[in-house]
Write a protein that holds these residues in place. Structure first.
Motif, mmCIF file in Angstrom:
data_model
loop_
_atom_site.group_PDB
_atom_site.id
_atom_site.type_symbol
_atom_site.label_atom_id
_atom_site.label_comp_id
_atom_site.label_asym_id
_atom_site.label_seq_id
_atom_site.Cartn_x
_atom_site.Cartn_y
_atom_site.Cartn_z
ATOM 1 N N THR A 1 0.835 -1.205 0.000
ATOM 2 C CA THR A 1 0.000 0.000 0.000
ATOM 3 C C THR A 1 0.866 1.250 0.000
ATOM 4 O O THR A 1 0.592 2.207 -0.735
ATOM 5 C CB THR A 1 -0.949 -0.005 1.212
ATOM 6 O OG1 THR A 1 -1.793 -1.156 1.130
ATOM 7 C CG2 THR A 1 -1.810 1.246 1.245
ATOM 8 N N ILE A 2 1.930 1.235 0.784
ATOM 9 C CA ILE A 2 2.849 2.376 0.804
ATOM 10 C C ILE A 2 3.511 2.539 -0.550
ATOM 11 O O ILE A 2 3.584 3.653 -1.091
ATOM 12 C CB ILE A 2 3.892 2.214 1.924
ATOM 13 C CG1 ILE A 2 3.228 2.387 3.294
ATOM 14 C CG2 ILE A 2 5.049 3.205 1.748
ATOM 15 C CD1 ILE A 2 4.122 2.036 4.458
ATOM 16 N N ARG A 3 3.982 1.452 -1.130
ATOM 17 C CA ARG A 3 4.613 1.532 -2.467
ATOM 18 C C ARG A 3 3.660 2.129 -3.493
ATOM 19 O O ARG A 3 4.042 2.985 -4.286
ATOM 20 C CB ARG A 3 5.058 0.144 -2.932
ATOM 21 C CG ARG A 3 6.309 -0.333 -2.302
ATOM 22 C CD ARG A 3 6.768 -1.655 -2.907
ATOM 23 N NE ARG A 3 7.906 -2.149 -2.167
ATOM 24 C CZ ARG A 3 8.072 -3.397 -1.795
ATOM 25 N NH1 ARG A 3 7.183 -4.318 -2.112
ATOM 26 N NH2 ARG A 3 9.133 -3.755 -1.112
ATOM 27 N N GLY A 4 2.416 1.665 -3.483
ATOM 28 C CA GLY A 4 1.418 2.193 -4.412
ATOM 29 C C GLY A 4 1.161 3.667 -4.189
ATOM 30 O O GLY A 4 1.060 4.447 -5.148
ATOM 31 N N SER A 5 1.072 4.067 -2.943
ATOM 32 C CA SER A 5 0.832 5.477 -2.616
ATOM 33 C C SER A 5 2.012 6.342 -3.032
ATOM 34 O O SER A 5 1.832 7.445 -3.555
ATOM 35 C CB SER A 5 0.575 5.640 -1.120
ATOM 36 O OG SER A 5 -0.605 4.974 -0.748
ATOM 37 N N ARG B 1 2.109 7.415 -6.608
ATOM 38 C CA ARG B 1 1.144 8.435 -7.011
ATOM 39 C C ARG B 1 1.428 9.806 -6.405
ATOM 40 O O ARG B 1 0.677 10.744 -6.630
ATOM 41 C CB ARG B 1 -0.270 7.996 -6.621
ATOM 42 C CG ARG B 1 -0.745 6.751 -7.362
ATOM 43 C CD ARG B 1 -2.190 6.418 -7.073
ATOM 44 N NE ARG B 1 -2.509 6.238 -5.673
ATOM 45 C CZ ARG B 1 -2.349 5.108 -4.973
ATOM 46 N NH1 ARG B 1 -1.853 4.041 -5.569
ATOM 47 N NH2 ARG B 1 -2.680 5.028 -3.708
ATOM 48 N N THR B 2 2.501 9.910 -5.639
ATOM 49 C CA THR B 2 2.832 11.172 -4.975
ATOM 50 C C THR B 2 4.338 11.290 -4.852
ATOM 51 O O THR B 2 5.056 10.303 -4.998
ATOM 52 C CB THR B 2 2.163 11.247 -3.578
ATOM 53 O OG1 THR B 2 2.503 12.488 -2.973
ATOM 54 C CG2 THR B 2 2.613 10.115 -2.684
ATOM 55 N N SER B 3 4.816 12.463 -4.566
ATOM 56 C CA SER B 3 6.252 12.641 -4.351
ATOM 57 C C SER B 3 6.629 12.408 -2.892
ATOM 58 O O SER B 3 7.798 12.416 -2.539
ATOM 59 C CB SER B 3 6.672 14.059 -4.759
ATOM 60 O OG SER B 3 5.990 15.015 -3.962
ATOM 61 N N GLY B 4 5.644 12.171 -2.041
ATOM 62 C CA GLY B 4 5.884 11.998 -0.618
ATOM 63 C C GLY B 4 6.557 10.682 -0.273
ATOM 64 O O GLY B 4 6.512 9.716 -1.030
ATOM 65 N N GLU B 5 7.214 10.682 0.883
ATOM 66 C CA GLU B 5 7.825 9.471 1.420
ATOM 67 C C GLU B 5 7.044 9.071 2.662
ATOM 68 O O GLU B 5 6.847 9.885 3.564
ATOM 69 C CB GLU B 5 9.287 9.714 1.784
ATOM 70 C CG GLU B 5 9.953 8.486 2.344
ATOM 71 C CD GLU B 5 11.429 8.703 2.675
ATOM 72 O OE1 GLU B 5 11.944 7.968 3.527
ATOM 73 O OE2 GLU B 5 12.044 9.608 2.091
ATOM 74 N N ILE B 6 6.602 7.831 2.715
ATOM 75 C CA ILE B 6 5.764 7.340 3.810
ATOM 76 C C ILE B 6 6.494 6.222 4.533
ATOM 77 O O ILE B 6 7.052 5.320 3.899
ATOM 78 C CB ILE B 6 4.418 6.807 3.269
ATOM 79 C CG1 ILE B 6 3.705 7.880 2.461
ATOM 80 C CG2 ILE B 6 3.543 6.300 4.412
ATOM 81 C CD1 ILE B 6 2.567 7.341 1.611
ATOM 82 N N ARG B 7 6.464 6.281 5.854
ATOM 83 C CA ARG B 7 7.043 5.207 6.662
ATOM 84 C C ARG B 7 6.116 4.884 7.823
ATOM 85 O O ARG B 7 5.356 5.730 8.288
ATOM 86 C CB ARG B 7 8.399 5.606 7.218
ATOM 87 C CG ARG B 7 9.438 5.737 6.124
ATOM 88 C CD ARG B 7 10.793 5.618 6.692
ATOM 89 N NE ARG B 7 11.789 5.887 5.660
ATOM 90 C CZ ARG B 7 13.068 5.977 5.892
ATOM 91 N NH1 ARG B 7 13.519 5.837 7.118
ATOM 92 N NH2 ARG B 7 13.911 6.213 4.921
#
Length: 89
Positions: free
Chosen positions: A19-23, A26-32
């Motif tokens: 889910t994080i990879r997919g998100s 679609r955005t330039s953001g980094e999610i952890r």
């Protein structure tokens, strides 16, 4: 195994990763996501410590997002950098 290791099944962990990879595609953001047993200080303070320790305050567009979970303390926080905070109230 400890509390953190038992918190998610391998399948749940993989689902979060996907889910994080997919998100992130679609955005330039980094999610952890950071999961730990106990939070010995305020939840937001600890989340900010982890955010900075992981270098999420150093992304190009200042658009890092951290989901922080403290399992035994039953605490949860979401921290976004200034680039996120400017766009999301």
């Amino acid at each position: 195994m400890g509390i953190v290791e038992d918190f998610l099944t391998p399948e749940e962990e993989e689902q979060i990763v996907e889910t994080i990879r997919g998100s992130e595609k679609r955005t330039s953001g980094e999610i952890r996501v950071h999961i730990e047993n106990n939070c010995k200080i305020g939840c937001l303070d600890r989340a900010k410590e982890v955010f900075n320790y992981l270098g999420m305050d150093k992304t190009k567009d200042r658009n890092g997002v951290l989901f922080y979970v403290s399992v035994q303390s039953h605490m949860f926080a979401v921290i976004g950098d200034s680039g996120i905070n400017e766009k999301v109230p």
